[in-house]
Motif scaffolding. Structure first.
Motif, PDB file in Angstrom:
ATOM      1  N   ASP A 178       0.831  -1.204   0.000  1.00  0.00           N
ATOM      2  CA  ASP A 178       0.000   0.000   0.000  1.00  0.00           C
ATOM      3  C   ASP A 178       0.867   1.257   0.000  1.00  0.00           C
ATOM      4  O   ASP A 178       0.538   2.251  -0.672  1.00  0.00           O
ATOM      5  CB  ASP A 178      -0.934   0.004   1.211  1.00  0.00           C
ATOM      6  N   ASP A 179       1.975   1.239   0.735  1.00  0.00           N
ATOM      7  CA  ASP A 179       2.875   2.396   0.769  1.00  0.00           C
ATOM      8  C   ASP A 179       3.529   2.617  -0.595  1.00  0.00           C
ATOM      9  O   ASP A 179       3.648   3.756  -1.060  1.00  0.00           O
ATOM     10  CB  ASP A 179       3.960   2.196   1.832  1.00  0.00           C
ATOM     11  N   LEU A 180       3.957   1.522  -1.221  1.00  0.00           N
ATOM     12  CA  LEU A 180       4.603   1.624  -2.527  1.00  0.00           C
ATOM     13  C   LEU A 180       3.627   2.152  -3.566  1.00  0.00           C
ATOM     14  O   LEU A 180       3.974   3.009  -4.393  1.00  0.00           O
ATOM     15  CB  LEU A 180       5.133   0.252  -2.944  1.00  0.00           C
ATOM     16  N   ALA A 181       2.394   1.660  -3.533  1.00  0.00           N
ATOM     17  CA  ALA A 181       1.382   2.103  -4.495  1.00  0.00           C
ATOM     18  C   ALA A 181       1.053   3.584  -4.290  1.00  0.00           C
ATOM     19  O   ALA A 181       1.001   4.359  -5.253  1.00  0.00           O
ATOM     20  CB  ALA A 181       0.130   1.248  -4.360  1.00  0.00           C
ATOM     21  N   ALA A 182       0.847   3.986  -3.035  1.00  0.00           N
ATOM     22  CA  ALA A 182       0.485   5.379  -2.749  1.00  0.00           C
ATOM     23  C   ALA A 182       1.594   6.334  -3.178  1.00  0.00           C
ATOM     24  O   ALA A 182       1.319   7.420  -3.708  1.00  0.00           O
ATOM     25  CB  ALA A 182       0.186   5.542  -1.259  1.00  0.00           C
ATOM     26  N   ALA A 183       2.843   5.931  -2.974  1.00  0.00           N
ATOM     27  CA  ALA A 183       3.973   6.784  -3.350  1.00  0.00           C
ATOM     28  C   ALA A 183       4.051   6.995  -4.858  1.00  0.00           C
ATOM     29  O   ALA A 183       4.674   7.947  -5.329  1.00  0.00           O
ATOM     30  CB  ALA A 183       5.284   6.175  -2.845  1.00  0.00           C
ATOM     31  N   ASN A 184       3.395   6.106  -5.617  1.00  0.00           N
ATOM     32  CA  ASN A 184       3.416   6.210  -7.073  1.00  0.00           C
ATOM     33  C   ASN A 184       2.056   6.586  -7.650  1.00  0.00           C
ATOM     34  O   ASN A 184       1.834   6.457  -8.859  1.00  0.00           O
ATOM     35  CB  ASN A 184       3.895   4.888  -7.669  1.00  0.00           C
ATOM     36  N   GLY A 185       1.142   7.042  -6.771  1.00  0.00           N
ATOM     37  CA  GLY A 185      -0.153   7.519  -7.224  1.00  0.00           C
ATOM     38  C   GLY A 185      -1.045   6.443  -7.798  1.00  0.00           C
ATOM     39  O   GLY A 185      -1.866   6.720  -8.679  1.00  0.00           O
ATOM     40  N   LEU A 186      -0.908   5.217  -7.303  1.00  0.00           N
ATOM     41  CA  LEU A 186      -1.685   4.092  -7.815  1.00  0.00           C
ATOM     42  C   LEU A 186      -2.366   3.353  -6.671  1.00  0.00           C
ATOM     43  O   LEU A 186      -1.955   3.462  -5.507  1.00  0.00           O
ATOM     44  CB  LEU A 186      -0.768   3.105  -8.556  1.00  0.00           C
ATOM     45  N   SER A 187      -3.405   2.599  -6.993  1.00  0.00           N
ATOM     46  CA  SER A 187      -3.947   1.655  -6.017  1.00  0.00           C
ATOM     47  C   SER A 187      -3.062   0.419  -6.006  1.00  0.00           C
ATOM     48  O   SER A 187      -2.285   0.190  -6.939  1.00  0.00           O
ATOM     49  CB  SER A 187      -5.375   1.271  -6.380  1.00  0.00           C
ATOM     50  N   ARG A 188      -3.166  -0.397  -4.974  1.00  0.00           N
ATOM     51  CA  ARG A 188      -2.339  -1.609  -4.907  1.00  0.00           C
ATOM     52  C   ARG A 188      -2.621  -2.521  -6.088  1.00  0.00           C
ATOM     53  O   ARG A 188      -1.714  -3.171  -6.614  1.00  0.00           O
ATOM     54  CB  ARG A 188      -2.557  -2.337  -3.581  1.00  0.00           C
ATOM     55  N   TYR A 189      -3.896  -2.573  -6.536  1.00  0.00           N
ATOM     56  CA  TYR A 189      -4.243  -3.468  -7.639  1.00  0.00           C
ATOM     57  C   TYR A 189      -3.711  -2.937  -8.970  1.00  0.00           C
ATOM     58  O   TYR A 189      -3.290  -3.725  -9.825  1.00  0.00           O
ATOM     59  CB  TYR A 189      -5.763  -3.658  -7.679  1.00  0.00           C
ATOM     60  N   GLN A 190      -3.717  -1.619  -9.147  1.00  0.00           N
ATOM     61  CA  GLN A 190      -3.118  -1.044 -10.353  1.00  0.00           C
ATOM     62  C   GLN A 190      -1.618  -1.329 -10.400  1.00  0.00           C
ATOM     63  O   GLN A 190      -1.071  -1.669 -11.454  1.00  0.00           O
ATOM     64  CB  GLN A 190      -3.353   0.467 -10.378  1.00  0.00           C
ATOM     65  N   LEU A 191      -0.953  -1.191  -9.259  1.00  0.00           N
ATOM     66  CA  LEU A 191       0.486  -1.433  -9.208  1.00  0.00           C
ATOM     67  C   LEU A 191       0.809  -2.890  -9.535  1.00  0.00           C
ATOM     68  O   LEU A 191       1.720  -3.173 -10.314  1.00  0.00           O
ATOM     69  CB  LEU A 191       1.030  -1.071  -7.827  1.00  0.00           C
ATOM     70  N   ILE A 192       0.047  -3.820  -8.961  1.00  0.00           N
ATOM     71  CA  ILE A 192       0.274  -5.244  -9.225  1.00  0.00           C
ATOM     72  C   ILE A 192       0.076  -5.545 -10.704  1.00  0.00           C
ATOM     73  O   ILE A 192       0.897  -6.227 -11.329  1.00  0.00           O
ATOM     74  CB  ILE A 192      -0.665  -6.107  -8.368  1.00  0.00           C
ATOM     75  N   ARG A 193      -0.994  -5.022 -11.299  1.00  0.00           N
ATOM     76  CA  ARG A 193      -1.270  -5.286 -12.713  1.00  0.00           C
ATOM     77  C   ARG A 193      -0.157  -4.742 -13.601  1.00  0.00           C
ATOM     78  O   ARG A 193       0.267  -5.397 -14.559  1.00  0.00           O
ATOM     79  CB  ARG A 193      -2.617  -4.678 -13.116  1.00  0.00           C
ATOM     80  N   ARG A 194       0.338  -3.550 -13.295  1.00  0.00           N
ATOM     81  CA  ARG A 194       1.375  -2.950 -14.132  1.00  0.00           C
ATOM     82  C   ARG A 194       2.707  -3.676 -13.990  1.00  0.00           C
ATOM     83  O   ARG A 194       3.429  -3.849 -14.975  1.00  0.00           O
ATOM     84  CB  ARG A 194       1.510  -1.463 -13.803  1.00  0.00           C
ATOM     85  N   PHE A 195       3.022  -4.109 -12.797  1.00  0.00           N
ATOM     86  CA  PHE A 195       4.242  -4.904 -12.624  1.00  0.00           C
ATOM     87  C   PHE A 195       4.143  -6.202 -13.415  1.00  0.00           C
ATOM     88  O   PHE A 195       5.088  -6.604 -14.105  1.00  0.00           O
ATOM     89  CB  PHE A 195       4.486  -5.201 -11.138  1.00  0.00           C
ATOM     90  N   ARG A 196       3.023  -6.882 -13.308  1.00  0.00           N
ATOM     91  CA  ARG A 196       2.872  -8.147 -14.028  1.00  0.00           C
ATOM     92  C   ARG A 196       2.928  -7.936 -15.538  1.00  0.00           C
ATOM     93  O   ARG A 196       3.537  -8.734 -16.263  1.00  0.00           O
ATOM     94  CB  ARG A 196       1.544  -8.807 -13.634  1.00  0.00           C
ATOM     95  N   ARG A 197       2.306  -6.858 -16.024  1.00  0.00           N
ATOM     96  CA  ARG A 197       2.265  -6.620 -17.467  1.00  0.00           C
ATOM     97  C   ARG A 197       3.648  -6.258 -18.012  1.00  0.00           C
ATOM     98  O   ARG A 197       4.058  -6.754 -19.060  1.00  0.00           O
ATOM     99  CB  ARG A 197       1.269  -5.497 -17.785  1.00  0.00           C
ATOM    100  N   HIS A 198       4.380  -5.415 -17.302  1.00  0.00           N
ATOM    101  CA  HIS A 198       5.654  -4.919 -17.824  1.00  0.00           C
ATOM    102  C   HIS A 198       6.842  -5.780 -17.433  1.00  0.00           C
ATOM    103  O   HIS A 198       7.803  -5.897 -18.197  1.00  0.00           O
ATOM    104  CB  HIS A 198       5.893  -3.491 -17.346  1.00  0.00           C
ATOM    105  N   LEU A 199       6.824  -6.376 -16.245  1.00  0.00           N
ATOM    106  CA  LEU A 199       7.993  -7.104 -15.746  1.00  0.00           C
ATOM    107  C   LEU A 199       7.774  -8.601 -15.595  1.00  0.00           C
ATOM    108  O   LEU A 199       8.727  -9.353 -15.452  1.00  0.00           O
ATOM    109  CB  LEU A 199       8.438  -6.527 -14.390  1.00  0.00           C
ATOM    110  N   GLY A 200       6.510  -9.044 -15.597  1.00  0.00           N
ATOM    111  CA  GLY A 200       6.245 -10.466 -15.445  1.00  0.00           C
ATOM    112  C   GLY A 200       6.304 -10.949 -14.015  1.00  0.00           C
ATOM    113  O   GLY A 200       6.312 -12.157 -13.762  1.00  0.00           O
ATOM    114  N   LEU A 201       6.345 -10.023 -13.048  1.00  0.00           N
ATOM    115  CA  LEU A 201       6.399 -10.362 -11.630  1.00  0.00           C
ATOM    116  C   LEU A 201       5.482  -9.429 -10.854  1.00  0.00           C
ATOM    117  O   LEU A 201       5.203  -8.313 -11.294  1.00  0.00           O
ATOM    118  CB  LEU A 201       7.821 -10.199 -11.071  1.00  0.00           C
ATOM    119  N   THR A 202       5.060  -9.854  -9.674  1.00  0.00           N
ATOM    120  CA  THR A 202       4.374  -8.944  -8.768  1.00  0.00           C
ATOM    121  C   THR A 202       5.407  -8.048  -8.081  1.00  0.00           C
ATOM    122  O   THR A 202       6.601  -8.370  -8.045  1.00  0.00           O
ATOM    123  CB  THR A 202       3.603  -9.714  -7.692  1.00  0.00           C
TER     124      THR A 202
END
Length: 262
Positions: A178-202
């Motif tokens: 939650d801290d990592l997502a907030a620091a990047n202006g995203l929800s936790r679910y948006q952050l997880i989806r973007r990591f998986r899409r771009h890097l292949g990992l959570t």
């Protein structure tokens, strides 16, 4: 020869090498900060990266960019022998004058395979650091290790995730999602989806990969596995050992000993 051996030298901090004989140890999909170049000596193995697979036969060379999610494991019920170099990507770029294309490349050239084996014998030998560096840079500049691109998606460098990735690379402890997502202006679910899409990992898996990279450096510096586990915020030593073995195919103790048979 023991199943896995590691070589490094503080005088050559930009390179590490390993060799494994008749290994059945398996890796989970992971990434690391180093550019990897390896060869298969024996047995059959399966390389996978971001949904793309490739069987690797003896004599095959493979080049894997830093941050590329991948795994390479023996065929079911079998074992394999292999060698692998881990290179600081910034140093590699300086040696070559430019960075190689950020893609997985696979080749099967007997001359290239023989040159790799000769280089690794030198690294594991009693030769001086200057001799080892000369052999290493000569091998890299000859570019025998280059091959054909592996079809499929390659890890990109999405700017939108750079701040989150940098935070995870620099952190000794796991950052709450939650801290990592907030620091990047995203929800936790948006952050997880973007990591998986771009890097292949959570984000959690990527953060673990980064802490295991840090652990390798601390173990090479002589710290005890228990101290490394505490420094990097693992729940306990068994948690650290399990995460380390899944990504390095050796226990922290085995890696720290850096035993080289004569």
């Amino acid at each position: 020869m023991s199943p896995a051996q590691f070589w490094h030298d503080p005088a050559l901090p930009f390179v590490e090498s390993r060799r494994a004989c008749r290994s059945r140890a398996c890796y989970r999909a992971h990434s690391h900060r180093t550019w990897s170049i390896g060869v298969v000596d024996g047995g059959r193995s399966r390389f996978t990266s971001l949904g793309v697979g490739r069987a690797l036969l003896p004599g095959t060379l493979i080049s894997i960019p830093d941050e590329q999610v991948h795994a390479c494991n023996p065929a079911a019920g079998g074992d394999w022998s292999y060698q692998m170099l881990y290179l600081d990507p910034r140093w590699l770029g300086r040696v070559l004058g430019e960075m190689p294309p950020r893609r997985v490349e696979v080749g099967r050239d007997p001359v290239a395979y023989a040159a790799f084996c000769k280089l690794n014998r030198c690294l594991f030998s009693a030769a001086s650091p200057a001799v080892k560096e000369r052999h290493l840079t000569g091998f890299l500049r000859a570019q025998w290790w280059r091959g054909e691109p592996l079809e499929g998606k390659q890890t990109g460098e999405p700017g939108e995730l750079e701040a989150a990735r940098r935070a995870l690379r620099d952190a000794d402890q796991m950052i709450p999602l939650d801290d990592l997502a907030a620091a990047n202006g995203l929800s936790r679910y948006q952050l997880i989806r973007r990591f998986r899409r771009h890097l292949g990992l959570t984000p959690h898996a990527y953060g673990l990969d980064q802490r295991i990279d840090r652990a390798r450096a601390l173990l090479r510096a002589g710290l005890a596995p228990a101290d490394v586990a505490q420094t990097l915020g693992f729940t306990d030593q068994s948690h650290f050992q399990r995460a380390f073995k899944e990504r390095v195919a050796a226990t922290p103790g085995q890696y720290r000993r850096v035993a080289v048979d004569g």
